[in-house]
Design a protein around this motif. Structure first.
Motif, PDB file in Angstrom:
ATOM      1  N   LEU A   7     -66.949  53.970  46.347  1.00 27.64           N
ATOM      2  CA  LEU A   7     -68.032  53.253  45.661  1.00 27.64           C
ATOM      3  C   LEU A   7     -67.543  51.926  45.098  1.00 27.64           C
ATOM      4  N   PHE A   8     -66.359  51.935  44.513  1.00 24.68           N
ATOM      5  CA  PHE A   8     -65.853  50.694  43.936  1.00 24.68           C
ATOM      6  C   PHE A   8     -65.640  49.632  45.008  1.00 24.68           C
ATOM      7  N   HIS A   9     -64.878  49.965  46.041  1.00 21.62           N
ATOM      8  CA  HIS A   9     -64.500  48.957  47.035  1.00 21.62           C
ATOM      9  C   HIS A   9     -65.683  48.490  47.877  1.00 21.62           C
ATOM     10  N   ASP A  10     -66.575  49.397  48.233  1.00 18.19           N
ATOM     11  CA  ASP A  10     -67.636  49.055  49.183  1.00 18.19           C
ATOM     12  C   ASP A  10     -68.946  48.651  48.522  1.00 18.19           C
ATOM     13  N   VAL A  11     -69.211  49.170  47.310  1.00 21.26           N
ATOM     14  CA  VAL A  11     -70.520  48.941  46.688  1.00 21.26           C
ATOM     15  C   VAL A  11     -70.380  48.185  45.371  1.00 21.26           C
ATOM     16  N   ASN A  12     -69.766  48.813  44.353  1.00 17.79           N
ATOM     17  CA  ASN A  12     -69.672  48.187  43.024  1.00 17.79           C
ATOM     18  C   ASN A  12     -69.032  46.802  43.104  1.00 17.79           C
ATOM     19  N   ASN A  13     -67.870  46.741  43.722  1.00 15.39           N
ATOM     20  CA  ASN A  13     -67.191  45.452  43.895  1.00 15.39           C
ATOM     21  C   ASN A  13     -67.610  44.786  45.200  1.00 15.39           C
ATOM     22  N   GLY A  14     -68.227  45.558  46.094  1.00 14.12           N
ATOM     23  CA  GLY A  14     -68.659  45.012  47.377  1.00 14.12           C
ATOM     24  C   GLY A  14     -69.671  43.899  47.225  1.00 14.12           C
ATOM     25  N   VAL A  15     -70.589  44.040  46.253  1.00 15.92           N
ATOM     26  CA  VAL A  15     -71.578  42.985  46.041  1.00 15.92           C
ATOM     27  C   VAL A  15     -70.900  41.707  45.566  1.00 15.92           C
ATOM     28  N   TYR A  16     -69.849  41.839  44.756  1.00 17.79           N
ATOM     29  CA  TYR A  16     -69.119  40.667  44.284  1.00 17.79           C
ATOM     30  C   TYR A  16     -68.321  40.026  45.413  1.00 17.79           C
ATOM     31  N   LYS A  17     -67.765  40.854  46.291  1.00 18.18           N
ATOM     32  CA  LYS A  17     -67.044  40.307  47.445  1.00 18.18           C
ATOM     33  C   LYS A  17     -67.961  39.452  48.303  1.00 18.18           C
ATOM     34  N   SER A  18     -69.196  39.877  48.412  1.00 17.27           N
ATOM     35  CA  SER A  18     -70.182  39.084  49.143  1.00 17.27           C
ATOM     36  C   SER A  18     -70.559  37.833  48.355  1.00 17.27           C
ATOM     37  N   GLY A  19     -70.883  38.002  47.096  1.00 13.60           N
ATOM     38  CA  GLY A  19     -71.381  36.897  46.293  1.00 13.60           C
ATOM     39  C   GLY A  19     -70.358  35.834  45.978  1.00 13.60           C
ATOM     40  N   PHE A  20     -69.087  36.219  45.838  1.00 16.04           N
ATOM     41  CA  PHE A  20     -68.051  35.260  45.460  1.00 16.04           C
ATOM     42  C   PHE A  20     -67.227  34.777  46.646  1.00 16.04           C
ATOM     43  N   ALA A  21     -67.545  35.246  47.846  1.00 16.40           N
ATOM     44  CA  ALA A  21     -66.798  34.795  49.028  1.00 16.40           C
ATOM     45  C   ALA A  21     -66.944  33.287  49.197  1.00 16.40           C
ATOM     46  N   GLN A  22     -65.872  32.647  49.627  1.00 17.08           N
ATOM     47  CA  GLN A  22     -65.893  31.203  49.838  1.00 17.08           C
ATOM     48  C   GLN A  22     -65.618  30.834  51.292  1.00 17.08           C
ATOM     49  N   SER A  23     -65.874  31.799  52.168  1.00 17.85           N
ATOM     50  CA  SER A  23     -65.860  31.501  53.600  1.00 17.85           C
ATOM     51  C   SER A  23     -66.915  32.379  54.263  1.00 17.85           C
ATOM     52  N   GLN A  24     -67.495  31.889  55.339  1.00 16.86           N
ATOM     53  CA  GLN A  24     -68.530  32.642  56.040  1.00 16.86           C
ATOM     54  C   GLN A  24     -67.986  33.969  56.542  1.00 16.86           C
ATOM     55  N   GLU A  25     -66.758  33.950  57.038  1.00 16.80           N
ATOM     56  CA  GLU A  25     -66.152  35.166  57.602  1.00 16.80           C
ATOM     57  C   GLU A  25     -66.011  36.255  56.541  1.00 16.80           C
ATOM     58  N   GLU A  26     -65.498  35.891  55.356  1.00 21.23           N
ATOM     59  CA  GLU A  26     -65.303  36.883  54.306  1.00 21.23           C
ATOM     60  C   GLU A  26     -66.641  37.377  53.768  1.00 21.23           C
ATOM     61  N   TYR A  27     -67.619  36.470  53.667  1.00 22.54           N
ATOM     62  CA  TYR A  27     -68.954  36.873  53.230  1.00 22.54           C
ATOM     63  C   TYR A  27     -69.553  37.895  54.191  1.00 22.54           C
ATOM     64  N   GLU A  28     -69.514  37.606  55.477  1.00 22.28           N
ATOM     65  CA  GLU A  28     -70.117  38.503  56.462  1.00 22.28           C
ATOM     66  C   GLU A  28     -69.405  39.850  56.484  1.00 22.28           C
ATOM     67  N   LYS A  29     -68.091  39.829  56.326  1.00 24.27           N
ATOM     68  CA  LYS A  29     -67.322  41.078  56.317  1.00 24.27           C
ATOM     69  C   LYS A  29     -67.760  41.963  55.144  1.00 24.27           C
ATOM     70  N   ALA A  30     -67.856  41.361  53.963  1.00 17.44           N
ATOM     71  CA  ALA A  30     -68.266  42.123  52.785  1.00 17.44           C
ATOM     72  C   ALA A  30     -69.704  42.610  52.906  1.00 17.44           C
ATOM     73  N   TYR A  31     -70.566  41.771  53.426  1.00 11.99           N
ATOM     74  CA  TYR A  31     -71.990  42.089  53.617  1.00 11.99           C
ATOM     75  C   TYR A  31     -72.143  43.313  54.518  1.00 11.99           C
ATOM     76  N   GLU A  32     -71.425  43.323  55.629  1.00 10.61           N
ATOM     77  CA  GLU A  32     -71.536  44.437  56.584  1.00 10.61           C
ATOM     78  C   GLU A  32     -71.023  45.735  55.980  1.00 10.61           C
ATOM     79  N   VAL A  33     -69.894  45.677  55.290  1.00  9.71           N
ATOM     80  CA  VAL A  33     -69.339  46.882  54.665  1.00  9.71           C
ATOM     81  C   VAL A  33     -70.306  47.427  53.621  1.00  9.71           C
ATOM     82  N   LEU A  34     -70.867  46.545  52.813  1.00  8.13           N
ATOM     83  CA  LEU A  34     -71.791  46.950  51.763  1.00  8.13           C
ATOM     84  C   LEU A  34     -72.981  47.699  52.339  1.00  8.13           C
ATOM     85  N   PHE A  35     -73.633  47.141  53.345  1.00  7.20           N
ATOM     86  CA  PHE A  35     -74.853  47.772  53.837  1.00  7.20           C
ATOM     87  C   PHE A  35     -74.566  48.995  54.712  1.00  7.20           C
ATOM     88  N   GLU A  36     -73.427  49.029  55.358  1.00  7.21           N
ATOM     89  CA  GLU A  36     -73.037  50.261  56.054  1.00  7.21           C
ATOM     90  C   GLU A  36     -72.880  51.395  55.046  1.00  7.21           C
TER      91      GLU A  36
END
Length: 329
Positions: A180-209
Motif C-alpha cells: 500500500l505504501f509503495h504503490d498507493v499511499n506514496n504512489g500518488v506522490y510519485k506520480s504528482g512529484f515526478a519531473q520526467s514523463q517516464e517516471e510519471y507514467e511508471k508511477a501512474y501505471e503502478v498506481l492504477f494496477e
C-alpha cells in the motif's frame, strides 16, 4: 511555485531535494524512529507525556488521529494542529491563538526539531510526537506509529477497543502495508512529484494496477482482512479520501476517479460512516493544502469549488453485500 506576500513562498518537493536524477520522487527517510515500549532505550508509555502534531491535510498524520479515536487514546495523548498550508519556514501553528502552539509555545514545527537535533537537515514532518516532559521530538516514524498505538499503548485503550493489529494477522498486514505504501499511499506522490514523463507514467501505471487489484479484493471482502477493520484499512482510506478532491487533479492521477470504482468507493463511504474516520477527515483542509500551494502549480491561489463531498454521506452497499457490520466502532 506560489508566492504569498504575507507568509512567503510555499515549499515544494524540489525545495526539499526529494527528486532523483531521473526525475523520480524519492521521499526522505524518517529520522526519529525510537519505538514505544518498556524495553531499554524505548519510549515509555505514559498518559499525558506526549503531544502529537498533525494537520488534516496529511494522510500520514490523519491515520494517527483515526487510530487514536478508534482506540480511545485521545485523553492520553494531546494533539496539536498545524495549518494545512506548509510555508517556507515549515508547518505553522497559525490556527492557534497568537499563532503559537499553546503547549510547545512555537510558531513553526522546525523550531522544536532544531531544539532537539541541531544537526538535522531534513524537513520537519507530520506526524511528529514530542515528549513534553523533555521538550524533544521523539518520533516521526509514520511507517510504524499506528502500530505503536495499537500494541505498546494497549494498556491505555478504552474498554472494547478494536484490535486493529491482531497478532495472527500481523505478518499479512505488514506485507500488505508495504504494498500500500509503495504503490498507493506514496504512489500518488510519485506520480504528482515526478519531473520526467517516464517516471510519471511508471508511477501512474503502478498506481492504477494496484487500485484495480484492490477493487477486486474488496469485491470479496468487506474490509481488507475480512469483516473487521485493521491497520491496513486506515492506511488505504486516507489515500482514497484525498483521491478525487486532490490527487486526480494536481497529481495527474486521472485514469479513474475513486467514484468510478464500485467497491473502493463503497468501501471508502463505509469507513467514512464511522465516527473516527469522519471526524479525522477535513475535506476543506485537504483541498486547501493540496491546491493552494503545497503541491499544485496554482499561482493565483484559486480554490476549486468541486468536487461535491456530500456524496460521502450517501448510502454505501457494503451492508447489502456482506451483511451488517459485526463490530461497532
Amino acid at each position: 511555485m506560489a508566492i504569498d506576500e504575507k507568509f512567503g513562498k510555499v515549499v515544494t518537493s524540489e525545495d526539499a531535494h526529494e527528486v532523483s536524477k531521473t526525475g523520480a520522487f524519492v521521499r526522505q527517510e524518517n529520522y526519529f524512529i525510537t519505538p514505544f515500549g518498556d524495553g531499554e532505550g524505548e519510549l515509555p508509555v505514559e498518559a499525558g507525556r506526549y503531544r502529537l502534531i498533525w494537520t488534516p491535510l496529511c494522510p500520514w498524520a490523519t491515520r494517527q488521529i483515526i487510530a487514536l479515536k478508534l482506540l480511545g487514546l485521545e485523553d492520553a495523548i494531546s494533539v496539536g494542529t498545524v495549518s494545512p498550508i506548509r510555508r517556507e519556514q515549515g508547518w505553522e501553528f497559525s490556527l492557534d491563538e497568537g499563532g503559537v502552539d499553546p503547549v510547545l509555545q512555537i510558531r513553526y514545527l522546525p523550531e522544536i526539531y532544531a531544539e532537539t537535533a541541531p544537526e538535522y537537515e531534513g524537513r520537519a514532518t507530520v506526524p511528529t510526537v514530542v515528549d513534553v516532559k523533555t521538550r524533544k521530538v521523539v518520533n516521526n516514524d509514520y511507517h510504524h506509529l499506528t502500530n505503536h498505538w495499537e500494541t505498546a499503548w494497549k494498556p491505555l485503550h478504552k474498554e472494547g477497543a478494536p484490535d486493529l493489529y491482531p497478532e495472527e494477522l500481523r505478518k499479512e498486514i505488514d506485507e500488505l502495508n508495504v504494498i500500500l505504501f509503495h504503490d498507493v499511499n506514496n504512489g500518488v506522490y510519485k506520480s504528482g512529484f515526478a519531473q520526467s514523463q517516464e517516471e510519471y507514467e511508471k508511477a501512474y501505471e503502478v498506481l492504477f494496477e494496484r487500485l484495480d487489484w484492490l477493487e477486486e479484493r474488496l469485491s470479496k471482502s468487506r474490509y481488507l482482512f475480512g469483516d473487521q477493520i485493521t491497520d491496513s484499512d486506515i492506511r488505504l482510506y486516507v489515500t482514497l479520501a484525498r483521491f478525487d478532491i486532490a490527487y486526480y487533479f494536481c497529481f495527474k492521477t486521472n485514469r479513474n476517479r475513486l467514484t468510478d470504482f464500485e467497491n473502493l468507493w463503497n468501501y471508502a463511504k463505509d469507513l467514512y460512516s464511522i465516527q473516527a474516520f469522519k471526524e479525522a477527515t477535513d475535506f476543506e483542509s485537504i483541498k486547501k493544502g493540496y491546491l493552494l500551494g503545497n503541491h499544485a502549480h496554482n499561482p493565483y491561489n484559486i480554490l476549486p469549488l468541486g468536487p461535491d463531498t456530500s456524496t460521502w454521506t450517501e448510502p454505501h452497499n457494503r451492508d447489502e453485500k456482506f451483511g451488517k457490520r459485526l463490530v461497532q466502532y
